[in-house]
Design a protein around this motif. Structure first.
Motif, PDB file in Angstrom:
ATOM      1  N   ASP A 187       1.034  -1.298   0.083  1.00 13.76           N
ATOM      2  CA  ASP A 187      -0.083  -0.212  -0.094  1.00 13.76           C
ATOM      3  C   ASP A 187       0.865   1.179  -0.076  1.00 13.76           C
ATOM      4  N   CYS A 204      -5.520  -0.203   2.693  1.00 13.03           N
ATOM      5  CA  CYS A 204      -4.892  -0.940   3.988  1.00 13.03           C
ATOM      6  C   CYS A 204      -6.082  -1.481   4.926  1.00 13.03           C
ATOM      7  N   ARG A 220       6.192   1.909   6.868  1.00 12.22           N
ATOM      8  CA  ARG A 220       5.206   2.350   8.114  1.00 12.22           C
ATOM      9  C   ARG A 220       5.014   1.148   9.057  1.00 12.22           C
ATOM     10  N   SER A 233       2.354  -1.337   4.676  1.00  9.13           N
ATOM     11  CA  SER A 233       2.079   0.390   4.423  1.00  9.13           C
ATOM     12  C   SER A 233       3.396   1.047   4.275  1.00  9.13           C
TER      13      SER A 233
END
Length: 471
Positions: free
Chosen positions: A97, A105, A131, A147
């Motif tokens: 993502d 997500c 992330r 992510s």
């Protein structure tokens, strides 16, 4: 207007006319050769049953399937579900993502009950920061969701490469689904030849198609005219030129929607270029250059029976944005690797593939737009033999339409799809419109695409998505 000026104008328009006629004849000749070779290859393989229905024993190449996604909450769950239905033993699914602003997500996490984990990811190729990482092992194969900070499609693919566990990776668009046997078919060239570093699959528009368990259960030409014309365009492109170029290891494009790569070679070559809009073509040319400059024996193949079903734009606005991105990507790739032109070090890729893409892909919209404008001016000045030009253009349109229909029906027949009578009528009715009207509209779009292209060059190009009909 003096006689000398009149004579000069007539001579100029005559030269332009001769060039334009020769250009169209050259393209028509290439189209005939490529469609003939492509159709022959499909039917020969079908008759000889060269491509077996099942892989024997445990001869499976472990594959990491990478799905880059940006604002794909409408389609991403169906795409991952289709991957779980693949008839293949050893693979993993990695969804990246790329900083989506929607619920991409969250949709994946909820649909597959994923848990956040602490997993270090080694940066073998450049990409933005991670992330969060999520995983689940409660399905047929492991599913990983990453992510990351927004960096564009190429950056997301590089992240997927870095996170992948297996020696081969497959890139798949988040609005696409694979048939149940697509993975085993796209990997066969690797099993047959250890020198294969990349394999491209065939992409067909999914608009109007219903799939269940990785199989097509209902196939119709799209109801809307624009996606229906793209069906003809895609089949002509993927059946024709790619099979012909495959004969001399000359493919310069491995579709970003569906392509398999040997990870070690891609990493050694530097991964995807995050500065280009055409990351798929740039990587394919880069692999040609890398392998030849390092004296590596290699093959880049096309697997015409490995099918990926992908959504195509349903509005002219979305299609124009898509084709603008494609042409900018083509320009960037051709200019970045311009040193291969007429360079014997790169073999047929230099003398055949590069110049074909230069003349009939990169320069074609400018030639075609210039030709149309010149014909209009010549007609207004009464320098044009109108009946001859109408006859010539009519023959060219009918010829190209026949080639498009040949590719379309060959593709449908060799993958055992059934067409309703209405679909046959629609294909026949639209083929001439696609070749004449749509082609020149897109030529204008491509001819103007480089104006201000540097703005937002790394951003995702997005079209309006519809829910994929997958059960």
């Amino acid at each position: 207007m003096t006689d000398m000026m009149t004579s000069s104008f007539q001579y100029f328009f005559k030269l332009v006319g001769v060039f334009f006629v020769l250009y169209l004849i050259g393209y028509a000749t290439f189209l005939f050769m490529s469609v003939t070779v492509g159709t022959s290859t499909l039917y020969s393989a079908r008759r000889r049953n060269m491509l077996k229905n099942e892989l024997r024993d445990n001869f499976y190449v472990p594959i990491s399937v990478i799905v880059p996604a940006y604002n794909e909450e409408v389609t991403i769950v169906s795409t991952v579900k289709s991957l779980l239905d693949l008839h293949y033993n050893i693979y993993e699914i990695i969804v990246v993502d790329d900083g989506s602003s929607d619920k991409t997500c969250e949709a994946v996490k909820k649909a597959f009950s994923m848990m956040r984990i602490n997993r270090p990811i080694q940066r073998r190729v450049p990409c933005k920061q991670v992330r969060y990482v999520y995983e689940t092992t409660g399905f047929k194969v492991p599913i990983t969701l990453i992510s990351k900070e927004n960096g564009g499609k190429a950056d997301a693919l590089n992240m997927g490469i870095n996170a992948s566990r297996y020696p081969y990776f497959l890139c798949l668009d988040a609005d696409s689904v694979l048939q149940h046997d697509s993975l085993e078919k796209i990997v066969r060239p690797v099993l047959e030849n250890s020198e294969v570093v990349a394999v491209g699959g065939a992409v067909r528009p999914s608009n109007g198609t219903e799939m269940k368990g990785g199989r097509v259960v209902s196939y119709h030409m799209p109801k809307k005219l624009l996606p229906a014309m793209q069906v003809l365009e895609y089949d002509r492109s993927f059946l024709a030129s790619r099979i012909l170029f495959d004969k001399f290891n000359g493919n310069l494009i491995i579709s970003g929607a569906f392509g398999l790569f040997k990870k070690s070679v891609v990493v050694a070559a530097g991964g995807y270029d995050v500065t280009t809009m055409g990351e798929d073509m740039e990587l394919a040319i880069k692999l040609h250059v890398f392998c030849r400059e390092h004296g590596m024996p290699y093959r880049m193949c096309y697997a015409p029976d490995a099918i990926c079903w992908s959504q195509v734009p349903e509005t002219l606005h979305d299609m124009m944005k898509q084709r603008r991105r494609w042409h900018i990507g083509l320009f960037q790739s051709m200019m970045t690797h311009r040193r291969i032109a007429a360079n014997s070090k790169y073999g047929p890729v230099s003398f055949l593939s590069y110049f074909y893409f230069l003349l009939y892909e990169l320069f074609s919209p400018y030639i075609e737009v210039f030709g149309v404008i010149t014909m209009v001016i010549a007609m207004l000045l009464d320098f044009l033999n109108v009946p001859f030009m109408i006859l010539f253009m009519g023959i060219y349109i009918v010829y190209s339409a026949i080639m498009s229909l040949t590719a379309f029906f060959a593709r449908v027949h060799t993958i055992d799809l059934k067409l309703a009578v209405g679909d046959v009528i629609k294909a026949v009715a639209l083929c001439a419109i696609e070749v004449s009207c749509l082609r020149f509209i897109l030529a204008w779009v491509r001819a103007t695409s480089l104006i201000g292209y540097r703005r937002g060059k790394n951003k995702w190009g997005k079209s309006k998505r519809k829910t994929i009909s997958y059960k």
